[in-house]
Design a protein around this motif. Structure first.
Motif, PDB file in Angstrom:
ATOM      1  N   ALA A  28      -4.108  95.453  77.373  1.00 13.40           N
ATOM      2  CA  ALA A  28      -2.828  96.142  77.147  1.00 13.40           C
ATOM      3  C   ALA A  28      -2.556  96.999  78.382  1.00 13.40           C
ATOM      4  O   ALA A  28      -2.180  96.484  79.429  1.00 13.40           O
ATOM      5  N   GLY A  29      -2.827  98.300  78.312  1.00 13.62           N
ATOM      6  CA  GLY A  29      -2.616  99.143  79.488  1.00 13.62           C
ATOM      7  C   GLY A  29      -3.648  98.874  80.583  1.00 13.62           C
ATOM      8  O   GLY A  29      -3.373  99.045  81.773  1.00 13.62           O
ATOM      9  N   SER A  51       0.264  93.175  76.246  1.00 16.79           N
ATOM     10  CA  SER A  51       1.087  94.338  76.609  1.00 16.79           C
ATOM     11  C   SER A  51       2.577  94.113  76.359  1.00 16.79           C
ATOM     12  O   SER A  51       3.338  95.063  76.268  1.00 16.79           O
ATOM     13  N   THR A  71       1.154  98.840  70.890  1.00 13.36           N
ATOM     14  CA  THR A  71       1.387  98.905  72.334  1.00 13.36           C
ATOM     15  C   THR A  71       2.328 100.055  72.729  1.00 13.36           C
ATOM     16  O   THR A  71       2.823 100.098  73.848  1.00 13.36           O
ATOM     17  N   ARG A  73       3.119 103.304  74.289  1.00 17.46           N
ATOM     18  CA  ARG A  73       2.399 104.035  75.346  1.00 17.46           C
ATOM     19  C   ARG A  73       2.111 105.456  74.878  1.00 17.46           C
ATOM     20  O   ARG A  73       2.914 106.058  74.158  1.00 17.46           O
ATOM     21  N   THR A 107      -2.189 102.571  75.810  1.00 12.90           N
ATOM     22  CA  THR A 107      -1.525 102.273  74.540  1.00 12.90           C
ATOM     23  C   THR A 107      -2.288 102.858  73.350  1.00 12.90           C
ATOM     24  O   THR A 107      -3.439 103.268  73.469  1.00 12.90           O
TER      25      THR A 107
END
Lengths: 328, 167
Positions: A28-29, A51, A71, A73, A107
């Motif tokens: 993801a991040g 992501s 997801t 942030r 995330t």
């Protein structure tokens, strides 16, 4: 080692793409995973990029609670007007973690699944049962300033590094998981494991299990919450000890109390014993002390972290004092 | 394994082939030739690689290039309009907010991000009232810039420059 990269268009295909591999990771991040690739802690065969999945919204639920997509942030979670107004413990916890330019990438799901910052876990030249089961624990008898005082084992004394997860533990958050067998819900306090004799397993999830969102139940009117974190520098550092506290007092009596501790255990630590002492009691310094002492009766500090016991005691007492201030 | 990606860097479209292991930072520096973002710690701890990624400040050393196909990247170089510097860059000069300059491109990009976040009313860990207005006080700027290290210790000037930018 090179790895295959796949981008999943929807959660179901993300799980399908991850199924059947042992060396698979969701990306993801990337702020923890990519670091681990560089450090050589993990060598996946395939990364499944989640992501861009449509899981990046914070939605208000009909019951008054909040659904936080996996997801979303960290920045957007902490800045969300409802989180700031109704769940200050969560906004504060998220804002106290990492740095601005990391929170813009990191995330919700990734924050929950980030791994310990134990220096030995992150150093492939030292034995570590979490990284390589059966090799031993280098922290026991070593540098333990950041290690556990509650719930550790003879195999691992690492702590979970998240701030956000500590707040979510105090909020009785529910984690929605999509896996090979379909959907299920895992209470956040049961997502992470104590190390026992399998410290390589941080959570109850399987490799192809995808966190899709986290639900926050509503808090009754009059509930107050806060997050306090003590660390070695003023900003951009992991907690030595942190506390997430949720309190509702009516006519001087504790009606609802939820306390979670960070930096003290392998998982966000719900202080159930302390809560049991407090529930139904009149607020006051003496009962606050008695409550956290009941929790810390089971503490087993290591050579380098004995300070965490009085630090936790003082932190919890001061948090409860602040939350009950002005309540009659 | 290789992947084909397209980035828009400082206003110019760039197509490149990258190994899946390539970080966005390495793709920018080695693939695109955008040398403003610096490789300091390469582990997300120093902030020297900070750019504006799709409009928000982000470190690039822990981002994989393949995952950011299609992204819009603004580096410190792209903040300026040719020889005309961005107001935050001017403020860094005016306030003597650097010594060796290695961390400066990351500091400047982070500062631009901080000013956007302040303008949007985002609270920080030191904001007293989570639902109230936010101001660019020294404490706020220090907290918000804590992801950018300066080993020369030009922090006093950096805080002043970021506050100037908020005016």
């Amino acid at each position: 080692m090179p790895f295959d990269y796949r981008r999943a268009p929807d959660p179901e295909s993300a799980v399908a793409a991850a199924t059947g591999w042992s060396g698979v990771a969701f990306l993801a991040g990337g702020t923890n995973l990519v670091d681990h690739l560089k450090l050589g802690l993990v060598a996946p065969d395939v990364l499944v990029d989640i992501s861009r999945l449509p899981l990046d919204a914070v939605d208000e639920l009909p019951d008054g609670g909040l659904r936080v997509g996996a997801t979303v942030r960290n920045t957007d979670l902490a800045a969300h007007p409802v989180v700031r107004r109704d769940y200050p413990v969560l906004a504060r916890a998220v804002l106290s973690g990492a740095s601005g330019q990391i929170r813009n990438l990191a995330t919700t799901g990734g924050n929950l699944l980030q791994r310990t910052r134990c220096v030995y876990f992150q150093d492939i030249t030292t034995p570590c049962n979490k990284r390589e089961p059966g090799t031993g624990c280098s922290a026991i008898g070593g540098y333990t300033r950041h290690h556990a005082i509650l719930g550790a084992s003879a195999h691992c004394v690492a702590t979970h590094p998240s701030d956000m997860a500590v707040a979510m533990a105090a909020l009785d958050a529910q984690v929605a998981v999509l896996g090979e067998g379909g959907r299920r819900v895992v209470p956040l306090v049961e997502l992470h494991r104590l190390p026992g004799d399998e410290p390589h397993r941080d959570t109850v999830l399987s490799p192809a299990d995808l966190i899709t969102w986290v639900d926050l139940p509503p808090l009754p009117p009059g509930t107050r919450s806060l997050y306090r974190k003590v660390r070695d520098r003023a900003s951009f550092a992991f907690a030595l000890v942190s506390v997430a506290a949720v309190l509702r007092v009516e006519r001087g009596v504790v009606r609802d109390v939820r306390i979670a501790l960070g930096g003290v255990a392998h998982k966000p630590w719900r202080a159930r014993r302390a809560e049991d002492v407090l529930r139904g009691e009149r607020t006051g310094e003496e009962v606050f002390r008695r409550a956290i002492d009941a929790e810390l009766a089971g503490a087993a500090p290591l050579a380098g972290n004995g300070f965490k016991v009085p630090l936790t005691r003082n932190l919890v007492v001061s948090a409860l004092r602040e939350l009950s201030r002005g309540e009659r | 394994m290789d992947g084909e990606i397209e980035l828009r860097v400082d206003g110019r479209r760039r197509r490149l082939r990258v190994d899946t292991r390539t970080t966005l930072l390495d793709a920018l520096r080695d693939g695109v030739g955008a040398l403003a973002p610096k490789k300091g710690c390469d582990h997300g701890q120093c902030g020297a690689c900070t750019v504006l990624l799709d409009g928000r400040r982000a470190i690039t050393c822990l981002a994989l290039a393949v995952a950011h196909d299609g992204a819009e990247v603004t580096t410190a170089e792209g903040l300026a309009d040719g020889e005309r510097l961005h107001p935050v860059q001017e403020a860094f000069l005016e306030r003597d907010a650097l010594q060796c300059g290695f961390c400066t491109p990351g500091q400047v990009c982070s500062a631009v991000g901080v000013l956007d976040e302040l303008a949007a009313g985002h609270p920080s860990a030191v904001t007293a009232d989570l639902t109230g207005p936010v101001e660019a006080t020294d404490d706020e700027v220090r907290e918000r810039m804590s992801g950018n290290l300066c080993r020369c210790g030009a922090y006093v000037g950096i805080v002043a420059a970021v506050r100037d930018g908020a005016r």
